[in-house]
Write a protein that holds these residues in place. Structure first.
Motif, PDB file in Angstrom:
ATOM      1  N   TYR A  83       4.896  -3.718  12.707  1.00 48.46           N
ATOM      2  CA  TYR A  83       5.283  -4.266  11.421  1.00 48.46           C
ATOM      3  C   TYR A  83       4.226  -5.212  10.883  1.00 48.46           C
ATOM      4  CZ  TYR A  83       7.647  -6.269   7.570  1.00 48.46           C
ATOM      5  OH  TYR A  83       7.944  -6.681   6.316  1.00 48.46           O
ATOM      6  N   GLN A  84       3.586  -5.951  11.718  1.00 44.45           N
ATOM      7  CA  GLN A  84       2.534  -6.841  11.229  1.00 44.45           C
ATOM      8  C   GLN A  84       1.438  -6.043  10.532  1.00 44.45           C
ATOM      9  OE1 GLN A  84       1.226  -9.248  14.481  1.00 44.45           O
ATOM     10  NE2 GLN A  84       3.191 -10.295  14.701  1.00 44.45           N
ATOM     11  N   GLY A  85       1.090  -4.890  11.059  1.00 43.37           N
ATOM     12  CA  GLY A  85       0.093  -4.061  10.395  1.00 43.37           C
ATOM     13  C   GLY A  85       0.599  -3.535   9.068  1.00 43.37           C
ATOM     14  N   GLU A  86       1.810  -3.073   9.029  1.00 43.92           N
ATOM     15  CA  GLU A  86       2.363  -2.565   7.785  1.00 43.92           C
ATOM     16  C   GLU A  86       2.523  -3.670   6.742  1.00 43.92           C
ATOM     17  OE1 GLU A  86       6.008  -0.935   9.085  1.00 43.92           O
ATOM     18  OE2 GLU A  86       5.065   0.497  10.452  1.00 43.92           O
ATOM     19  N   PHE A  87       2.770  -4.878   7.214  1.00 44.24           N
ATOM     20  CA  PHE A  87       2.998  -5.992   6.299  1.00 44.24           C
ATOM     21  C   PHE A  87       1.761  -6.293   5.455  1.00 44.24           C
ATOM     22  CE2 PHE A  87       2.773 -10.571   5.482  1.00 44.24           C
ATOM     23  CZ  PHE A  87       3.898 -10.719   4.693  1.00 44.24           C
ATOM     24  N   LEU A  88       0.572  -5.902   5.916  1.00 41.01           N
ATOM     25  CA  LEU A  88      -0.650  -6.128   5.129  1.00 41.01           C
ATOM     26  C   LEU A  88      -0.565  -5.499   3.752  1.00 41.01           C
ATOM     27  CD1 LEU A  88      -3.413  -5.578   7.847  1.00 41.01           C
ATOM     28  CD2 LEU A  88      -2.736  -7.732   6.794  1.00 41.01           C
ATOM     29  N   SER A  89       0.204  -4.460   3.592  1.00 37.11           N
ATOM     30  CA  SER A  89       0.321  -3.822   2.279  1.00 37.11           C
ATOM     31  C   SER A  89       0.978  -4.745   1.254  1.00 37.11           C
ATOM     32  CB  SER A  89       1.113  -2.515   2.395  1.00 37.11           C
ATOM     33  OG  SER A  89       2.424  -2.781   2.863  1.00 37.11           O
ATOM     34  N   TYR A  90       1.789  -5.721   1.731  1.00 39.02           N
ATOM     35  CA  TYR A  90       2.456  -6.642   0.814  1.00 39.02           C
ATOM     36  C   TYR A  90       1.582  -7.830   0.415  1.00 39.02           C
ATOM     37  CZ  TYR A  90       7.007  -4.399   0.905  1.00 39.02           C
ATOM     38  OH  TYR A  90       8.038  -3.502   0.739  1.00 39.02           O
ATOM     39  N   VAL A  91       0.408  -7.952   1.010  1.00 42.98           N
ATOM     40  CA  VAL A  91      -0.494  -9.032   0.600  1.00 42.98           C
ATOM     41  C   VAL A  91      -0.895  -8.861  -0.861  1.00 42.98           C
ATOM     42  CG1 VAL A  91      -2.767 -10.056   0.997  1.00 42.98           C
ATOM     43  CG2 VAL A  91      -1.326  -9.436   2.942  1.00 42.98           C
ATOM     44  N   ALA A  92      -1.100  -7.606  -1.290  1.00 40.24           N
ATOM     45  CA  ALA A  92      -1.421  -7.351  -2.689  1.00 40.24           C
ATOM     46  C   ALA A  92      -0.279  -7.786  -3.597  1.00 40.24           C
ATOM     47  CB  ALA A  92      -1.717  -5.866  -2.886  1.00 40.24           C
ATOM     48  N   VAL A  93       0.947  -7.556  -3.171  1.00 40.32           N
ATOM     49  CA  VAL A  93       2.101  -8.011  -3.949  1.00 40.32           C
ATOM     50  C   VAL A  93       2.088  -9.523  -4.099  1.00 40.32           C
ATOM     51  CG1 VAL A  93       4.620  -8.127  -3.998  1.00 40.32           C
ATOM     52  CG2 VAL A  93       3.474  -6.030  -3.252  1.00 40.32           C
ATOM     53  N   ASP A  94       1.813 -10.228  -2.995  1.00 36.34           N
ATOM     54  CA  ASP A  94       1.799 -11.687  -3.044  1.00 36.34           C
ATOM     55  C   ASP A  94       0.668 -12.207  -3.935  1.00 36.34           C
ATOM     56  OD1 ASP A  94       3.962 -11.775  -1.324  1.00 36.34           O
ATOM     57  OD2 ASP A  94       2.701 -11.793   0.468  1.00 36.34           O
ATOM     58  N   LEU A  95      -0.496 -11.545  -3.926  1.00 36.62           N
ATOM     59  CA  LEU A  95      -1.599 -11.973  -4.788  1.00 36.62           C
ATOM     60  C   LEU A  95      -1.229 -11.818  -6.266  1.00 36.62           C
ATOM     61  CD1 LEU A  95      -4.678 -10.503  -2.879  1.00 36.62           C
ATOM     62  CD2 LEU A  95      -3.952 -12.900  -2.994  1.00 36.62           C
ATOM     63  N   ILE A  96      -0.637 -10.675  -6.606  1.00 37.22           N
ATOM     64  CA  ILE A  96      -0.224 -10.467  -8.003  1.00 37.22           C
ATOM     65  C   ILE A  96       0.879 -11.451  -8.380  1.00 37.22           C
ATOM     66  CG2 ILE A  96       0.781  -8.814  -9.617  1.00 37.22           C
ATOM     67  CD1 ILE A  96      -0.562  -6.588  -8.033  1.00 37.22           C
ATOM     68  N   LEU A  97       1.759 -11.750  -7.431  1.00 40.66           N
ATOM     69  CA  LEU A  97       2.828 -12.713  -7.694  1.00 40.66           C
ATOM     70  C   LEU A  97       2.249 -14.096  -7.995  1.00 40.66           C
ATOM     71  CD1 LEU A  97       5.904 -13.011  -7.754  1.00 40.66           C
ATOM     72  CD2 LEU A  97       5.808 -13.656  -5.334  1.00 40.66           C
ATOM     73  N   GLY A  98       1.229 -14.507  -7.226  1.00 36.22           N
ATOM     74  CA  GLY A  98       0.574 -15.788  -7.513  1.00 36.22           C
ATOM     75  C   GLY A  98      -0.066 -15.807  -8.889  1.00 36.22           C
ATOM     76  N   PHE A  99      -0.661 -14.681  -9.281  1.00 36.60           N
ATOM     77  CA  PHE A  99      -1.263 -14.589 -10.619  1.00 36.60           C
ATOM     78  C   PHE A  99      -0.200 -14.714 -11.704  1.00 36.60           C
ATOM     79  CE2 PHE A  99      -2.713 -12.019 -14.242  1.00 36.60           C
ATOM     80  CZ  PHE A  99      -3.911 -12.669 -14.532  1.00 36.60           C
TER      81      PHE A  99
END
Length: 392
Positions: A83-99
Protein backbone atom coordinates in the motif's frame (compact mmCIF):
# COMPACT_ATOMS: atom_id res chain seq x y z
CA UNK A 1 -4.61 31.06 -26.10
CA UNK A 2 -6.97 28.47 -27.65
CA UNK A 3 -4.03 26.31 -28.71
CA UNK A 4 -2.53 26.38 -25.22
CA UNK A 5 -5.87 25.49 -23.68
CA UNK A 6 -6.28 22.57 -26.07
CA UNK A 7 -2.81 21.28 -25.21
CA UNK A 8 -3.61 21.49 -21.50
CA UNK A 9 -6.75 19.41 -21.86
CA UNK A 10 -4.91 16.97 -24.11
CA UNK A 11 -2.43 16.48 -21.28
CA UNK A 12 -5.29 15.71 -18.88
CA UNK A 13 -6.76 13.12 -21.21
CA UNK A 14 -3.30 11.61 -21.71
CA UNK A 15 -2.92 11.25 -17.95
CA UNK A 16 -6.14 9.26 -17.70
CA UNK A 17 -5.06 7.04 -20.60
CA UNK A 18 -1.64 6.39 -19.02
CA UNK A 19 -3.27 5.57 -15.67
CA UNK A 20 -5.44 2.98 -17.38
CA UNK A 21 -2.45 1.69 -19.34
CA UNK A 22 -0.46 1.15 -16.15
CA UNK A 23 -3.18 -1.07 -14.72
CA UNK A 24 -4.05 -2.91 -17.94
CA UNK A 25 -0.58 -3.42 -19.43
CA UNK A 26 1.26 -4.31 -16.23
CA UNK A 27 -1.20 -6.16 -14.01
CA UNK A 28 1.55 -8.27 -12.40
CA UNK A 29 3.77 -5.30 -11.45
CA UNK A 30 4.14 -4.26 -7.82
CA UNK A 31 2.22 -1.40 -6.21
CA UNK A 32 5.37 0.70 -6.01
CA UNK A 33 5.84 0.54 -9.77
CA UNK A 34 2.22 1.51 -10.35
CA UNK A 35 2.40 4.35 -7.81
CA UNK A 36 5.61 5.85 -9.22
CA UNK A 37 4.30 5.53 -12.78
CA UNK A 38 1.02 7.25 -11.90
CA UNK A 39 2.90 10.05 -10.06
CA UNK A 40 5.14 10.72 -13.05
CA UNK A 41 2.17 10.66 -15.42
CA UNK A 42 0.45 13.28 -13.25
CA UNK A 43 2.87 15.90 -14.59
CA UNK A 44 0.57 15.96 -17.64
CA UNK A 45 -2.07 17.60 -15.45
CA UNK A 46 0.01 20.77 -14.88
CA UNK A 47 -1.66 22.70 -17.71
CA UNK A 48 -5.17 21.78 -16.58
CA UNK A 49 -4.33 22.55 -12.94
CA UNK A 50 -3.21 26.08 -13.86
CA UNK A 51 -6.46 26.88 -15.68
CA UNK A 52 -9.05 24.63 -14.04
CA UNK A 53 -7.69 23.25 -10.76
CA UNK A 54 -10.95 21.59 -9.68
CA UNK A 55 -11.30 19.43 -12.84
CA UNK A 56 -7.58 18.63 -12.54
CA UNK A 57 -8.19 17.40 -8.98
CA UNK A 58 -11.07 15.23 -10.20
CA UNK A 59 -8.84 13.69 -12.89
CA UNK A 60 -6.07 13.03 -10.38
CA UNK A 61 -8.47 11.43 -7.93
CA UNK A 62 -9.94 9.22 -10.64
CA UNK A 63 -6.56 8.15 -12.02
CA UNK A 64 -4.98 7.51 -8.60
CA UNK A 65 -7.99 5.54 -7.41
CA UNK A 66 -7.92 3.45 -10.59
CA UNK A 67 -4.22 2.67 -10.05
CA UNK A 68 -4.76 1.67 -6.39
CA UNK A 69 -7.85 -0.40 -7.19
CA UNK A 70 -6.19 -2.18 -10.14
CA UNK A 71 -2.99 -3.12 -8.29
CA UNK A 72 -2.80 -6.58 -6.64
CA UNK A 73 -2.12 -5.95 -2.97
CA UNK A 74 -0.35 -9.21 -2.06
CA UNK A 75 1.34 -10.37 -5.20
CA UNK A 76 4.97 -9.69 -4.37
CA UNK A 77 4.87 -7.55 -1.23
CA UNK A 78 3.46 -7.48 2.23
CA UNK A 79 0.28 -5.43 2.64
CA UNK A 80 2.12 -2.55 4.35
CA UNK A 81 4.83 -2.24 1.69
CA UNK A 82 2.32 -2.77 -1.12
CA UNK A 83 0.00 0.00 0.00
CA UNK A 84 2.82 2.42 0.64
CA UNK A 85 3.91 2.00 -2.97
CA UNK A 86 0.41 2.46 -4.29
CA UNK A 87 -0.09 5.49 -2.07
CA UNK A 88 2.51 7.40 -4.15
CA UNK A 89 -0.17 7.89 -6.79
CA UNK A 90 -2.07 10.15 -4.35
CA UNK A 91 0.87 12.52 -3.95
CA UNK A 92 -0.25 14.22 -7.17
CA UNK A 93 -3.71 14.65 -5.66
CA UNK A 94 -2.23 16.28 -2.57
CA UNK A 95 -0.08 18.64 -4.68
CA UNK A 96 -3.10 19.79 -6.70
CA UNK A 97 -5.07 20.13 -3.46
CA UNK A 98 -2.39 22.44 -2.04
CA UNK A 99 -2.55 24.52 -5.22
CA UNK A 100 -6.33 24.81 -4.86
CA UNK A 101 -6.05 25.93 -1.23
CA UNK A 102 -3.46 28.54 -2.26
CA UNK A 103 -5.32 30.01 -5.25
CA UNK A 104 -9.05 29.26 -5.17
CA UNK A 105 -11.78 30.85 -3.10
CA UNK A 106 -12.23 29.42 0.37
CA UNK A 107 -15.55 27.70 -0.37
CA UNK A 108 -14.11 25.83 -3.36
CA UNK A 109 -10.98 24.95 -1.37
CA UNK A 110 -13.04 23.52 1.51
CA UNK A 111 -15.13 21.46 -0.91
CA UNK A 112 -12.00 20.13 -2.61
CA UNK A 113 -10.46 19.15 0.75
CA UNK A 114 -13.64 17.40 1.85
CA UNK A 115 -14.02 15.43 -1.40
CA UNK A 116 -10.34 14.47 -1.50
CA UNK A 117 -10.36 13.37 2.14
CA UNK A 118 -13.53 11.30 1.63
CA UNK A 119 -12.20 9.55 -1.49
CA UNK A 120 -8.84 8.72 0.07
CA UNK A 121 -10.53 7.54 3.28
CA UNK A 122 -12.80 5.19 1.32
CA UNK A 123 -9.88 3.88 -0.74
CA UNK A 124 -7.75 3.28 2.36
CA UNK A 125 -10.64 1.48 4.08
CA UNK A 126 -11.30 -0.66 1.04
CA UNK A 127 -7.77 -1.68 0.07
CA UNK A 128 -5.72 -1.55 3.27
CA UNK A 129 -5.72 -4.85 5.13
CA UNK A 130 -5.51 -5.73 8.78
CA UNK A 131 -3.34 -3.59 11.04
CA UNK A 132 -2.15 -1.63 8.02
CA UNK A 133 -5.51 0.20 7.89
CA UNK A 134 -4.69 2.65 10.71
CA UNK A 135 -1.14 3.29 9.46
CA UNK A 136 -2.31 3.92 5.92
CA UNK A 137 -5.05 6.28 7.12
CA UNK A 138 -2.58 8.29 9.21
CA UNK A 139 -0.17 8.53 6.27
CA UNK A 140 -2.92 9.78 3.96
CA UNK A 141 -4.14 12.31 6.54
CA UNK A 142 -0.62 13.64 7.22
CA UNK A 143 0.19 14.00 3.52
CA UNK A 144 -3.05 15.84 2.82
CA UNK A 145 -2.62 18.07 5.90
CA UNK A 146 0.91 19.00 4.83
CA UNK A 147 -0.27 20.02 1.37
CA UNK A 148 -3.13 22.09 2.79
CA UNK A 149 -0.86 23.84 5.30
CA UNK A 150 1.63 24.66 2.55
CA UNK A 151 -1.23 26.03 0.42
CA UNK A 152 -2.46 28.18 3.31
CA UNK A 153 1.01 29.60 3.89
CA UNK A 154 1.36 30.47 0.20
CA UNK A 155 -2.11 32.02 0.22
CA UNK A 156 -1.36 34.17 3.28
CA UNK A 157 1.95 35.29 1.81
CA UNK A 158 0.27 36.28 -1.47
CA UNK A 159 -2.53 38.16 0.33
CA UNK A 160 0.05 39.96 2.46
CA UNK A 161 1.99 40.95 -0.66
CA UNK A 162 -1.21 42.25 -2.27
CA UNK A 163 -2.01 44.26 0.86
CA UNK A 164 1.48 45.76 0.86
CA UNK A 165 1.20 46.70 -2.81
CA UNK A 166 -2.20 48.30 -2.18
CA UNK A 167 -0.75 50.25 0.73
CA UNK A 168 2.18 51.42 -1.38
CA UNK A 169 -0.18 52.52 -4.15
CA UNK A 170 -2.36 54.40 -1.65
CA UNK A 171 0.68 56.13 -0.15
CA UNK A 172 1.95 57.05 -3.60
CA UNK A 173 -1.44 58.50 -4.54
CA UNK A 174 -1.55 60.50 -1.29
CA UNK A 175 1.97 61.82 -1.84
CA UNK A 176 1.11 62.84 -5.40
CA UNK A 177 -2.06 64.59 -4.25
CA UNK A 178 -0.07 66.52 -1.65
CA UNK A 179 2.52 67.47 -4.27
CA UNK A 180 -0.19 68.75 -6.62
CA UNK A 181 -1.85 70.63 -3.76
CA UNK A 182 1.46 72.31 -2.87
CA UNK A 183 2.13 73.27 -6.48
CA UNK A 184 -1.34 74.71 -7.00
CA UNK A 185 -1.26 76.57 -3.70
CA UNK A 186 2.18 78.06 -4.21
CA UNK A 187 1.42 79.00 -7.79
CA UNK A 188 -2.09 80.37 -7.39
CA UNK A 189 -1.85 81.97 -3.94
CA UNK A 190 0.99 84.29 -4.93
CA UNK A 191 -0.63 85.30 -8.21
CA UNK A 192 -4.10 85.83 -6.77
CA UNK A 193 -2.62 87.93 -3.97
CA UNK A 194 -0.88 90.20 -6.46
CA UNK A 195 -3.98 90.38 -8.68
CA UNK A 196 -6.16 91.34 -5.69
CA UNK A 197 -3.78 94.12 -4.65
CA UNK A 198 -3.44 95.47 -8.20
CA UNK A 199 -7.19 95.35 -8.69
CA UNK A 200 -7.67 97.34 -5.49
CA UNK A 201 -5.12 99.91 -6.60
CA UNK A 202 -6.71 100.21 -10.02
CA UNK A 203 -10.22 100.66 -8.63
CA UNK A 204 -9.05 103.47 -6.34
CA UNK A 205 -7.17 105.49 -8.96
CA UNK A 206 -9.11 104.69 -12.14
CA UNK A 207 -10.78 108.13 -12.17
CA UNK A 208 -8.05 110.33 -10.72
CA UNK A 209 -4.92 108.65 -12.13
CA UNK A 210 -5.85 106.58 -15.19
CA UNK A 211 -2.17 105.95 -16.09
CA UNK A 212 -1.61 104.10 -12.80
CA UNK A 213 -4.86 102.21 -13.32
CA UNK A 214 -3.64 101.09 -16.74
CA UNK A 215 -0.38 99.89 -15.18
CA UNK A 216 -2.33 97.94 -12.60
CA UNK A 217 -4.43 96.32 -15.31
CA UNK A 218 -1.29 95.39 -17.26
CA UNK A 219 0.17 93.78 -14.13
CA UNK A 220 -3.07 91.86 -13.61
CA UNK A 221 -2.98 90.67 -17.23
CA UNK A 222 0.67 89.58 -17.03
CA UNK A 223 0.20 87.78 -13.72
CA UNK A 224 -2.97 86.08 -14.96
CA UNK A 225 -1.24 84.81 -18.10
CA UNK A 226 1.68 83.43 -16.10
CA UNK A 227 -0.71 81.73 -13.68
CA UNK A 228 -2.71 80.19 -16.53
CA UNK A 229 0.53 78.91 -18.08
CA UNK A 230 1.55 77.31 -14.79
CA UNK A 231 -1.87 75.74 -14.35
CA UNK A 232 -1.74 74.37 -17.87
CA UNK A 233 1.67 72.86 -17.20
CA UNK A 234 0.38 71.20 -14.05
CA UNK A 235 -2.78 69.87 -15.69
CA UNK A 236 -0.92 68.49 -18.70
CA UNK A 237 1.53 66.73 -16.41
CA UNK A 238 -1.47 64.98 -14.84
CA UNK A 239 -2.53 63.71 -18.27
CA UNK A 240 0.75 62.06 -19.21
CA UNK A 241 -1.06 58.81 -19.81
CA UNK A 242 -2.71 60.34 -22.87
CA UNK A 243 -2.64 57.82 -25.68
CA UNK A 244 -0.03 58.30 -28.35
CA UNK A 245 1.84 61.21 -26.73
CA UNK A 246 5.08 60.58 -24.89
CA UNK A 247 6.17 62.47 -21.78
CA UNK A 248 9.11 64.02 -23.66
CA UNK A 249 6.75 65.37 -26.35
CA UNK A 250 4.50 66.89 -23.73
CA UNK A 251 7.35 68.51 -21.84
CA UNK A 252 8.69 70.00 -25.07
CA UNK A 253 5.37 71.80 -25.57
CA UNK A 254 5.44 73.40 -22.12
CA UNK A 255 7.51 76.11 -20.53
CA UNK A 256 10.10 74.80 -18.09
CA UNK A 257 9.29 74.71 -14.39
CA UNK A 258 10.35 77.87 -12.53
CA UNK A 259 13.57 78.00 -10.55
CA UNK A 260 15.91 80.38 -8.78
CA UNK A 261 16.86 81.90 -12.13
CA UNK A 262 13.33 83.38 -12.23
CA UNK A 263 13.65 85.26 -8.93
CA UNK A 264 14.13 88.53 -10.81
CA UNK A 265 10.74 88.22 -12.47
CA UNK A 266 9.17 87.15 -9.17
CA UNK A 267 10.71 90.18 -7.42
CA UNK A 268 9.40 92.47 -10.14
CA UNK A 269 5.87 91.08 -9.81
CA UNK A 270 6.06 91.49 -6.03
CA UNK A 271 7.29 95.06 -6.45
CA UNK A 272 4.24 95.78 -8.61
CA UNK A 273 2.17 94.68 -5.63
CA UNK A 274 3.88 97.29 -3.45
CA UNK A 275 6.70 95.32 -1.82
CA UNK A 276 10.27 95.95 -2.96
CA UNK A 277 12.42 92.81 -2.91
CA UNK A 278 16.19 92.87 -2.60
CA UNK A 279 17.72 89.62 -3.88
CA UNK A 280 21.21 88.72 -2.68
CA UNK A 281 23.12 85.67 -3.92
CA UNK A 282 26.26 84.40 -2.22
CA UNK A 283 28.55 81.43 -2.69
CA UNK A 284 29.40 79.53 -5.85
CA UNK A 285 26.27 80.00 -7.95
CA UNK A 286 25.70 76.93 -10.15
CA UNK A 287 22.93 74.81 -11.70
CA UNK A 288 20.92 72.83 -9.16
CA UNK A 289 18.92 69.60 -9.39
CA UNK A 290 15.43 70.30 -10.71
CA UNK A 291 13.59 69.30 -7.53
CA UNK A 292 15.80 71.47 -5.30
CA UNK A 293 15.65 74.41 -7.70
CA UNK A 294 11.85 74.28 -7.91
CA UNK A 295 11.41 73.82 -4.15
CA UNK A 296 13.70 76.76 -3.36
CA UNK A 297 11.76 78.95 -5.78
CA UNK A 298 8.40 77.90 -4.31
CA UNK A 299 9.62 78.60 -0.77
CA UNK A 300 10.66 82.13 -1.76
CA UNK A 301 7.39 82.60 -3.66
CA UNK A 302 5.25 81.56 -0.70
CA UNK A 303 7.28 83.67 1.73
CA UNK A 304 6.84 86.74 -0.52
CA UNK A 305 3.12 86.02 -0.75
CA UNK A 306 2.90 86.11 3.04
CA UNK A 307 4.86 89.38 3.09
CA UNK A 308 2.47 90.97 0.59
CA UNK A 309 -0.61 89.74 2.43
CA UNK A 310 0.27 89.95 6.09
CA UNK A 311 3.48 91.87 6.80
CA UNK A 312 2.22 95.38 6.12
CA UNK A 313 5.63 96.53 4.91
CA UNK A 314 7.03 97.80 1.64
CA UNK A 315 10.38 96.03 1.73
CA UNK A 316 11.88 92.57 2.26
CA UNK A 317 15.16 90.79 1.58
CA UNK A 318 15.80 87.41 -0.09
CA UNK A 319 19.19 85.75 0.40
CA UNK A 320 20.32 82.68 -1.54
CA UNK A 321 23.56 81.06 -0.35
CA UNK A 322 25.10 78.34 -2.52
CA UNK A 323 27.13 76.27 -0.07
CA UNK A 324 29.27 73.23 -0.75
CA UNK A 325 26.88 70.86 0.99
CA UNK A 326 23.57 72.71 1.12
CA UNK A 327 21.54 75.57 -0.29
CA UNK A 328 20.32 78.21 2.16
CA UNK A 329 17.24 80.30 1.43
CA UNK A 330 16.22 83.19 3.68
CA UNK A 331 13.37 85.68 3.36
CA UNK A 332 13.30 88.50 5.95
CA UNK A 333 10.94 91.46 6.31
CA UNK A 334 10.57 94.26 8.83
CA UNK A 335 6.78 94.24 8.99
CA UNK A 336 4.41 93.38 11.79
CA UNK A 337 5.16 89.68 11.73
CA UNK A 338 2.62 86.86 11.73
CA UNK A 339 -0.29 86.10 14.00
CA UNK A 340 0.57 82.41 14.28
CA UNK A 341 2.51 79.48 12.89
CA UNK A 342 1.00 79.82 9.45
CA UNK A 343 -1.97 77.55 9.77
CA UNK A 344 -4.19 80.53 10.45
CA UNK A 345 -3.45 81.91 7.02
CA UNK A 346 -3.82 78.67 5.10
CA UNK A 347 -1.36 76.00 4.08
CA UNK A 348 1.63 78.10 3.03
CA UNK A 349 4.09 77.31 5.79
CA UNK A 350 2.75 73.75 6.00
CA UNK A 351 3.54 73.30 2.31
CA UNK A 352 7.02 74.76 2.79
CA UNK A 353 7.72 72.33 5.62
CA UNK A 354 6.54 69.42 3.46
CA UNK A 355 8.79 70.48 0.57
CA UNK A 356 11.82 70.84 2.80
CA UNK A 357 11.07 67.57 4.60
CA UNK A 358 10.86 65.62 1.33
CA UNK A 359 14.35 66.86 0.44
CA UNK A 360 15.78 66.06 3.87
CA UNK A 361 16.30 69.70 4.81
CA UNK A 362 15.31 72.03 7.66
CA UNK A 363 12.92 74.97 7.82
CA UNK A 364 12.40 77.65 10.42
CA UNK A 365 9.70 80.31 10.25
CA UNK A 366 8.78 82.82 12.92
CA UNK A 367 8.93 86.33 14.25
CA UNK A 368 12.24 88.10 14.67
CA UNK A 369 13.12 89.66 18.04
CA UNK A 370 13.87 92.96 16.34
CA UNK A 371 10.57 92.88 14.49
CA UNK A 372 9.29 91.38 11.29
CA UNK A 373 9.22 87.78 10.12
CA UNK A 374 11.90 85.38 8.94
CA UNK A 375 11.67 82.23 6.83
CA UNK A 376 14.87 80.21 6.50
CA UNK A 377 15.33 76.89 4.70
CA UNK A 378 18.38 74.72 4.34
CA UNK A 379 18.32 72.14 1.53
CA UNK A 380 21.08 69.51 1.24
CA UNK A 381 22.82 69.37 -2.12
CA UNK A 382 24.27 66.26 -3.80
CA UNK A 383 28.03 65.87 -3.91
CA UNK A 384 29.57 68.03 -6.62
CA UNK A 385 31.23 66.16 -9.48
CA UNK A 386 34.91 66.83 -9.87
CA UNK A 387 35.51 67.90 -6.27
CA UNK A 388 38.66 66.15 -5.00
CA UNK A 389 38.26 63.89 -2.02
CA UNK A 390 40.89 64.11 0.66
CA UNK A 391 42.57 60.78 1.35
CA UNK A 392 45.00 59.69 4.03
Amino acid sequence: MTRTKAMAWAGGVSYLLLAGLLVGAAPRASGTVHGVGALMAASLLAGVARRRPLPALAMALFGSTAVVAGTPSSLHESPAVSYQGEFLSYVAVDLILGFIVATCVRRAALAAVAVSFAVQLVVVGAFAQGDNLAVSGVIALLAMSASCIAGLLIRERREHAVALRSQEVAEAVTAERLRIARELHDMVAHSIGIIAIQAGVGSRVIETRPAEAREALRAIETTSRETLSGLRRTLVSLRRAERGVSASEKSSRLAPAPGLADLGRLAAATADAGVRVDVCRTGDERPLPADIDLSAYRIVQEALTNVVRHAGTGHCRVTIDYGNEDLSVEVVDDGRGSTGSGSGHGFGIIGMRERVGLLGGRLSAGRRPEGGFRVAARLPLPARAGVPVETR
